[in-house]
Design an enzyme around this catalytic site. Structure first.
Site, PDB file in Angstrom:
ATOM      1  N   ASP A   1       0.824  -1.208   0.000  1.00  0.00           N
ATOM      2  CA  ASP A   1       0.000   0.000   0.000  1.00  0.00           C
ATOM      3  C   ASP A   1       0.859   1.258   0.000  1.00  0.00           C
ATOM      4  OD1 ASP A   1      -1.343  -2.257   1.086  1.00  0.00           O
ATOM      5  OD2 ASP A   1      -2.901  -0.981   1.937  1.00  0.00           O
TER       6      ASP A   1
ATOM      7  N   GLU B   1      -6.666 -10.655  -4.635  1.00  0.00           N
ATOM      8  CA  GLU B   1      -6.368 -11.751  -3.706  1.00  0.00           C
ATOM      9  C   GLU B   1      -7.381 -12.887  -3.759  1.00  0.00           C
ATOM     10  OE1 GLU B   1      -6.278  -9.376  -0.224  1.00  0.00           O
ATOM     11  OE2 GLU B   1      -4.164  -8.875  -0.430  1.00  0.00           O
TER      12      GLU B   1
END
Lengths: 673, 673
Positions: B237, B378
């Site tokens: 991130d 994911e």
């Protein structure tokens, strides 16, 4: 009162029942067989006797309303009557045509033909006299569009007429004679263990009953002639667990079974292409045309009731190597390499090509690896460098190179034509390089354990009992994405141990023992292929006492019904011919210690405690011998029809046995068993 | 009556409450700040007023009983008192020492020190007069064993004494001044959209508040200063979603954030080695030492209540490439390559080495492939040739080769020493070969879709709504082995679209648009990283109206609290600095159309309907400019402290802006917005 008999020796089913209808008693006797003399023929003799006078109505004919758990079998049915011959013409869901023709031989009562929605029947009404036994006979002939006959309806009607005129007794005698001949070569006698004797004969019967005597385009399905869930599909079970029995006792049937893979080759090529590979990727659930009946979601999750993604179809690539192993075993044991020229070589080369296109090269380790596969242990899907798979693949590559040599030597023009047909010349260096550089997981220097796949030994080392204590719902699937066993070292079935079995001469006894002891407590034996494998390796490392309980499991699986019946919500019951084949292998290769290297038949028996004598016939390279092993003595009787001597290694002593010769040799005194 | 204020501009928290105790009313006012002037310092001013006469007891000091959902923070606590200074000496579970020293400035009542099990406190008792406002001040200083100070206790006590003597107002003024200076460079003004203005300033505040001003061994965690579940760990991130804001407004903080990865390098090397690779495999949840806090089972299955095996830790290899991307962006935008000589090059080379050791070569396709990874999405774990990953890896390889050239040119001896230190010389040809032969999934010729990974387009093409209708239990996890999305094309978050964003100049508008349109309906936006990515690509393809709702989502995520709070049974709430960084990027890079290629600052604004003016500061290569974009006009004011001219491309027109110069240019009339 009810009695039901399956006559293993004659391939006959017999039933006797006394029914009570109100106050009246009716005795029924029925015997039926599927003729071994003519596979198209079903024959039944049916008798009844009423204790008191009765009016009896018999409804018999062809019932076309055939269902199983997958739904109705036929998408089209039609019925015809020609005089007293009834016939049904049906089309299966797969598009195959089937003709059933029927004739009834009934000498009593009034007979009329009845059309019903689901079939065509004779209705016979008779005023039965008390105490008199009435018999009728029924002849049915079945032909399908795959029988290679031009006019299957004509053939079916002719066959049923002929059998009608031959009559039950004659047909039965021919049938029984052929079963007798089968047993001559296939029977195994065990003195001292009646239970084992019975279970083994039952196993052999199942193998013989399921084998395709009439076609080399069929093989034996994983649930034999029963078992609805796998829809008659052929698995690796056949080559790995059933084939050996046929190789040593019925090589012609072995050949048929293997030839099936040639006719399935187009399906295997399609499957490889579907996944972006070249060559032949044999189906996990192989249909008649070689296409894969296996779905991508073949387990239902008991928690969510949703279909669960599994990797049976996509990732069990070892099946192609298993097929090659089977063909090569055939060549070695029968000495008949004609199969290579009749499709066998093509199968082998296409499998090798598939593996070349599947493998990846790891440059910094200078080796090929085989990634993302599912090995025999289905609880661990999508693993890399599964020792079993890599070893079998290496064997496949080696065989392909040897086959090329052999073809070239034996028939240069065939060899050249095949290379052209398959556009194969450029593959050969790639196969050779991969054969030389393929990574094979080796036994660890200290523990001698062969790691089942990359990272197996990093998984949780839970005991089988502890794992079972984690179960929350009955029949929950242990494998798949979130299965109980998936993240642990608990395996469904023999994996490394199967490898050690298949290549028993290539591993030391220490390695075999270390791996047996390591993997056995971690094995659920959740597959019917597992017990026999552990049993065989037990005998191989001199532990017949370890082997015996597994032998019992594999030999009695369909007698006790003590096996896993559900995976998720899926019923997977039926017969287990692989376990039957395993029972024969444990008996003959395991306890009998039979090994044939292509030259010498080795016998190194390791009997269970109570076995006194083990007798069987063995055929190698078309030479048949009867072998009788007692605790003290070997007796080998070579068939008088043999054409060459057979060489035996009897507990280290080499003897040669000429056609018709009987050899007797005392056994070593200091052997354990 | 209760009022709570977070003053974004001054970094101050203020609270005002009137409590009613029985019939009596007490007014409380408290303001507190964490000093930007001295990061060790916490300062509070606390006041109360009773409407009637009261006895008031104040208990304030150090409470060492600190817990979160992972349990207690400290494994050891001790408290000390030296005159009026209280201190706590605690040891965290990770073994770090922390000292908190406290002084109270309270000029009323009787003051005594109270020891309690969970801390050390002042107890002040005062007979409060009605209507009179009482104030006290509290100073706390925190030092940890990682602060690089010899005697942290001495330092803490000295710091708290000094702040006590400086007093609240002076400390506050210094603090506020520094926040003011921050905002000068970081503020963004949006005229015409108050909601967006507020949300964006809130986002910027969060980014600034969480950034490590005092250390280059820390970065910004995925949940900022809040959020317990990720334990303060740093994710991709930071480089992918927060860094850009800092690069263009606070390059020194960007440098700190990136330097952190150098100090984490040893942990990344360990992780690579753990999995059998060379080089640096950066942690998914990176701790201070670079070790991975991510477990192998980080979701709980809501159906079975069992931990679920996930592949965040093992397979999200793109993180190493993301780190390299971040460092390279830093070099490009700041023009400062000194970071390469201070660890950056080592990080980049070790990441390239990792990918070389991870990749496999497919001989018959003459290409490298990257197998068995988890990309940004994911929900699809363990896929092969994830386009995002392969592209980022190729970028990493390219950067590593360029960095080698750069080092060699700029500092030959450093270059040579680094090659020796890393034993890297032999890696270079391998990196070059892999760079040249790495397979990059390309846009399909017809549809222009880039397949997210091998076989993605074979997955079930269900709609998001239909998938949601399959949900059986709240919070069930859509990914993992058996997740709802796993076998479908529904993705959690931008994946291909993120790739197109990161390399916006390398793909045509048609490709970007086709993929946006293809993937958007298939995206759950189940990650806070997704909205801003779709928003940015929307503006890039000239669709600011498509972008705006996503912009709102990303900018208001922590104001509305409208985000996914649970994965399985796991609470994942907290602040979302990546979304905050995304909000800045959508505003400046997206709607503002800012792009810097290392030479020219391009501005190609695409405003949402109601935006009238967008103003911000941008720093490139140490040159700062104020940019004001209205519907009609560009105004660019170069800082008088600039040392060089800055080149702008304003909707196609190239202008050069000298230090101190103000340029005004009318905007194109025929632009959409």
């Amino acid at each position: 009162i009810h009695k039901q008999v399956l006559d293993l020796y004659q391939g006959l089913h017999y039933r006797e029942t006394i029914f009570k209808v109100g106050s009246k008693k009716i005795h029924i006797k029925a015997e039926r067989f599927l003729s071994l003399d003519n596979v198209h023929l079903l024959v039944m003799k049916y008798g009844f006797l009423c204790e008191e006078a009765c009016q009896i109505t018999i409804l018999t004919g062809i019932d076309g309303d055939v269902w199983d758990i997958n739904g109705p079998h036929f998408k089209k049915t039609a019925y015809e009557q020609q005089e007293q011959q009834l016939s049904a013409i049906v089309t299966t869901n797969e598009g195959e045509m089937i003709i059933a023709a029927e004739m009834l031989d009934c000498s009593f009562g009034t007979n009329m033909i009845v059309h019903q929605e689901n079939g065509l029947f004779h209705r016979v009404v008779v005023q039965a006299k008390p105490g008199r036994e009435y018999f009728f006979y029924k002849y049915v002939s079945i032909y399908t569009s795959k029988d290679g006959v031009d006019q299957i309806k004509v053939a079916a009607l002719a066959a049923v007429r002929e059998s009608y005129s031959n009559g039950y007794d004659k047909l039965y005698r021919r049938h029984a004679q052929l079963w007798h001949e089968r047993w001559l070569l296939s029977d195994v006698r065990i003195d001292g263990d009646e239970e084992a004797q019975f279970a083994l004969r039952y196993s052999i019967y199942q193998l013989l009953a399921g084998a395709p005597i009439h076609s080399n385009r069929l093989s034996i399905p994983a649930r034999g002639l029963s078992g609805q869930i796998y829809k008659g599909a052929v698995f690796w079970d056949t080559e790995m667990f059933m084939l050996t029995f046929f190789l040593f006792t019925q090589p012609k049937l072995a050949r048929n079974i293997l030839q099936y893979r040639y006719f399935a080759l187009e399906g295997a090529r399609k499957k490889a292409a579907e996944y972006g590979y070249r060559g032949a990727f044999y189906a996990w659930e192989s249909q008649e045309n070689g296409e894969d009946a296996c779905t991508l979601f073949n387990v239902t999750d008991v928690f969510t009731e949703r279909p669960m993604r599994t990797y049976f179809r996509d990732k069990q690539i070892h099946i192609s190597a298993d097929v090659v192993y089977g063909i090569w075993q055939y060549c070695k044991i029968t000495g008949d390499d004609s199969i290579l020229f009749e499709g066998g070589a093509e199968v082998i080369l296409e499998c090798a090509r598939f593996f070349v296109s599947y493998a990846y090269f790891k440059k910094d380790k200078n080796r090929y690896e085989i990634l993302d596969v599912t090995g025999p242990d289905e609880y661990h899907e999508r693993v890399s460098n599964n020792a079993f798979t890599n070893y079998l693949v290496k064997h496949c590559l080696k065989v392909s190179l040897e086959v090329l040599e052999l073809l070239k030597k034996k028939n240069e023009s065939f060899y050249q034509n095949l290379l052209v047909k398959l556009d194969f010349t450029s593959e050969i260096p790639a196969i050779r390089e991969m054969y030389e550089l393929l990574y094979i997981p080796a036994p660890a220097a200290d523990t001698m354990i062969i790691e089942q796949f990359d990272g197996y030994q990093k998984l949780e080392d839970v005991t089988l009992n502890d794992l079972k204590n984690r179960i929350k719902l009955p029949n929950e699937y242990w494998g798949g994405g979130n299965g109980l066993a998936t993240t642990t070292r608990i395996i469904k079935q023999a994996d490394v141990v199967l490898l050690l079995n298949l290549f028993r001469k290539e591993f030391s006894e220490e390695v075999k023992r270390a791996n047996w002891e390591y993997y056995e407590p971690r094995t659920e034996h959740g597959s019917s292929l597992s017990h026999c494998t552990y049993a065989m390796l037990s005998t191989d490392i001199g532990k017949p006492d370890w082997a015996y309980p597994y032998f019992q499991k594999t030999a009695t699986i369909d007698l006790t019904g003590d096996y896993k019946r559900y995976v998720g919500t899926l019923y997977i019951g039926g017969t287990h011919p692989a376990a039957n084949g395993g029972a024969w292998m444990v008996t003959i290769l395991g306890f009998g210690g039979l090994y044939f290297d292509g030259e010498v038949v080795t016998l190194a028996p390791k009997f269970p405690e109570k076995w006194r004598t083990l007798s069987f016939h063995v055929t190698v390279k078309e030479q048949n011998c009867e072998v009788i092993i007692s605790k003290d003595l070997f007796t080998i009787v070579a068939s008088s029809q043999n054409t060459r001597k057979v060489c035996f290694n009897l507990e280290g002593k080499i003897v040669e046995n000429n056609p018709g010769q009987e050899i007797t040799l005392p056994r070593l005194k200091n052997k354990i068993s």
